[in-house]
Scaffold this motif. Structure first.
Motif, PDB file in Angstrom:
ATOM      1  N   MET A   1      46.747  90.479  28.859  1.00  0.00           N
ATOM      2  CA  MET A   1      46.091  91.954  28.090  1.00  0.00           C
ATOM      3  C   MET A   1      44.889  92.790  29.039  1.00  0.00           C
ATOM      4  O   MET A   1      44.205  92.338  30.247  1.00  0.00           O
ATOM      5  CB  MET A   1      45.203  91.004  27.484  1.00  0.00           C
ATOM      6  N   ILE A   2      45.905  94.198  29.064  1.00  0.00           N
ATOM      7  CA  ILE A   2      45.109  94.943  30.113  1.00  0.00           C
ATOM      8  C   ILE A   2      43.833  95.643  29.382  1.00  0.00           C
ATOM      9  O   ILE A   2      44.291  96.194  28.816  1.00  0.00           O
ATOM     10  CB  ILE A   2      45.899  96.060  30.801  1.00  0.00           C
TER      11      ILE A   2
ATOM     12  N   GLN B   1      46.976  88.196  23.773  1.00  0.00           N
ATOM     13  CA  GLN B   1      45.338  88.181  22.994  1.00  0.00           C
ATOM     14  C   GLN B   1      44.819  86.370  23.717  1.00  0.00           C
ATOM     15  O   GLN B   1      43.663  86.209  24.235  1.00  0.00           O
ATOM     16  CB  GLN B   1      45.315  88.275  22.096  1.00  0.00           C
ATOM     17  N   ARG B   2      45.511  85.157  23.307  1.00  0.00           N
ATOM     18  CA  ARG B   2      43.720  84.001  23.614  1.00  0.00           C
ATOM     19  C   ARG B   2      44.129  83.163  24.532  1.00  0.00           C
ATOM     20  O   ARG B   2      43.540  83.353  25.181  1.00  0.00           O
ATOM     21  CB  ARG B   2      45.517  82.885  22.726  1.00  0.00           C
ATOM     22  N   ASP B   3      45.489  84.092  25.567  1.00  0.00           N
ATOM     23  CA  ASP B   3      45.370  83.689  27.136  1.00  0.00           C
ATOM     24  C   ASP B   3      43.951  85.095  27.802  1.00  0.00           C
ATOM     25  O   ASP B   3      43.440  83.916  28.611  1.00  0.00           O
ATOM     26  CB  ASP B   3      46.207  83.970  27.943  1.00  0.00           C
ATOM     27  N   THR B   4      43.624  85.764  27.021  1.00  0.00           N
ATOM     28  CA  THR B   4      42.871  86.694  27.721  1.00  0.00           C
ATOM     29  C   THR B   4      41.746  86.167  26.811  1.00  0.00           C
ATOM     30  O   THR B   4      40.568  86.237  28.286  1.00  0.00           O
ATOM     31  CB  THR B   4      43.450  88.261  27.314  1.00  0.00           C
ATOM     32  N   VAL B   5      41.519  85.421  26.035  1.00  0.00           N
ATOM     33  CA  VAL B   5      40.304  85.127  25.130  1.00  0.00           C
ATOM     34  C   VAL B   5      39.300  84.115  26.561  1.00  0.00           C
ATOM     35  O   VAL B   5      39.059  83.458  27.228  1.00  0.00           O
ATOM     36  CB  VAL B   5      40.144  84.402  23.997  1.00  0.00           C
ATOM     37  N   ASP B   6      40.608  83.499  26.785  1.00  0.00           N
ATOM     38  CA  ASP B   6      40.963  81.974  27.666  1.00  0.00           C
ATOM     39  C   ASP B   6      39.953  82.474  28.770  1.00  0.00           C
ATOM     40  O   ASP B   6      38.730  82.056  29.446  1.00  0.00           O
ATOM     41  CB  ASP B   6      42.259  81.192  27.563  1.00  0.00           C
ATOM     42  N   ARG B   7      40.274  83.387  29.337  1.00  0.00           N
ATOM     43  CA  ARG B   7      40.044  84.019  30.932  1.00  0.00           C
ATOM     44  C   ARG B   7      38.808  84.185  30.542  1.00  0.00           C
ATOM     45  O   ARG B   7      37.765  83.522  31.901  1.00  0.00           O
ATOM     46  CB  ARG B   7      41.292  84.863  31.604  1.00  0.00           C
ATOM     47  N   LEU B   8      37.928  85.291  30.079  1.00  0.00           N
ATOM     48  CA  LEU B   8      36.807  86.145  29.669  1.00  0.00           C
ATOM     49  C   LEU B   8      35.861  84.874  29.849  1.00  0.00           C
ATOM     50  O   LEU B   8      34.658  84.142  30.062  1.00  0.00           O
ATOM     51  CB  LEU B   8      36.907  86.339  28.195  1.00  0.00           C
ATOM     52  N   LEU B   9      36.254  83.783  29.176  1.00  0.00           N
ATOM     53  CA  LEU B   9      35.425  82.424  28.032  1.00  0.00           C
ATOM     54  C   LEU B   9      34.863  82.170  29.068  1.00  0.00           C
ATOM     55  O   LEU B   9      33.790  80.928  29.522  1.00  0.00           O
ATOM     56  CB  LEU B   9      35.488  82.110  26.889  1.00  0.00           C
TER      57      LEU B   9
END
Length: 274
Positions: free
Chosen positions: A1-2, A145-153
């Protein structure tokens, strides 16, 4: 997600938790030009952080913003007032992530429609990069989107994913409210030291160093806490004498279970009232 200037990452609420996460993202190298912070009352420290990194700030949401990710980091009691002001921002592919305690995903979908939505329960050690966040996502959330949330958190600690939203209440009782239990334990340990005859300053220094040191040992060790406990407990020694009290039938275990149950019960009450 960019994220981009055209489809930015919008953070609504830059208080202690939102600010801690934002600091973590900057440390992880997230592009500040693709972030917009919406908060009418920035603290001096947060204003300084935004200025240092050149992060755009708006006091109120701008309907020209079309975020790819909208992160709600406002206090639970503010959700009803804040959500209506954000409806113009959300597209059908906008991921809405909430870290507001006690606010179910149904509140988000009621405000924005059938959008990708996730609910997260972080805890305050995120402010020093040592938090843990539990996340539940609805079926509209894509793998990207799930991977993005994982990376952010992950920028502020560990991340665990939940199988159903009801588990958020259990997380609240264990890790969400849990840091306060540990702080209270440190207070009680220091008070016991004073009762035993230590000066208050010394007792507090010993208690804080003991709690934080034991936490770091658990963090770094591959061993289960029970193994670490046994490793420092000599038969018939001083630690064993203390543990006989703490591990009695009316000791710490049933008390902790009662405390967690009270927190879970209250979390459910807040969700029903949301």
């Amino acid at each position: 997600m960019i994220f981009s200037k055209e489809r930015p990452f919008v953070l609504v609420g830059a208080g202690k938790m939102g600010g801690a996460m934002l600091a973590g993202w900057m440390a992880e190298g997230l592009d500040p030009s693709a972030i917009v912070v919406s908060d009418p009352h920035l603290s001096e420290d947060m204003a300084g952080l935004l200025a240092r990194h050149g992060i755009r700030h708006v006091a109120q949401p701008d309907e020209n913003l079309k975020p790819s990710l909208l992160l709600l980091a406002v206090k639970p009691q503010m959700m009803d007032a804040v959500l209506p002001s954000l409806t113009g921002l959300v597209e059908e592919d906008t991921l809405v992530l909430s870290v507001a305690a006690g606010s179910p995903l149904s509140k988000i979908t009621a405000a924005f429609g059938d959008v990708p939505a996730a609910r997260a329960m972080p805890n305050t050690p995120a402010m020093v990069g040592r938090g843990i966040t539990a996340v539940y996502a609805n079926s509209r959330v894509t793998k990207l989107q799930r991977d993005t949330v994982d990376r952010l958190l992950s920028a502020v600690g560990k991340v665990v994913w939940l199988e159903n939203e009801d588990q958020i209440d259990f997380v609240t009782g264990v890790s969400g409210s849990g840091p306060a239990y540990v702080f209270w334990m440190a207070e009680c340990l220091a008070a016991a030291g004073v009762d035993a005859g230590l000066p208050p300053e010394t007792a507090q220094e010993l208690a804080i160093a003991t709690v934080t040191g034991a936490g770091e040992l658990m963090h770094q060790s591959p061993d289960h806490p029970s193994v670490l406990r046994k490793n420092v407990t000599s038969p018939n020694g001083t630690t064993a004498a203390a543990l006989e009290v703490l591990m009695a039938d009316n000791g710490l275990k049933p008390l902790m279970s009662h405390a967690v149950s009270a927190a879970v019960r209250r979390a459910r009450e807040l969700a029903r009232d949301a």
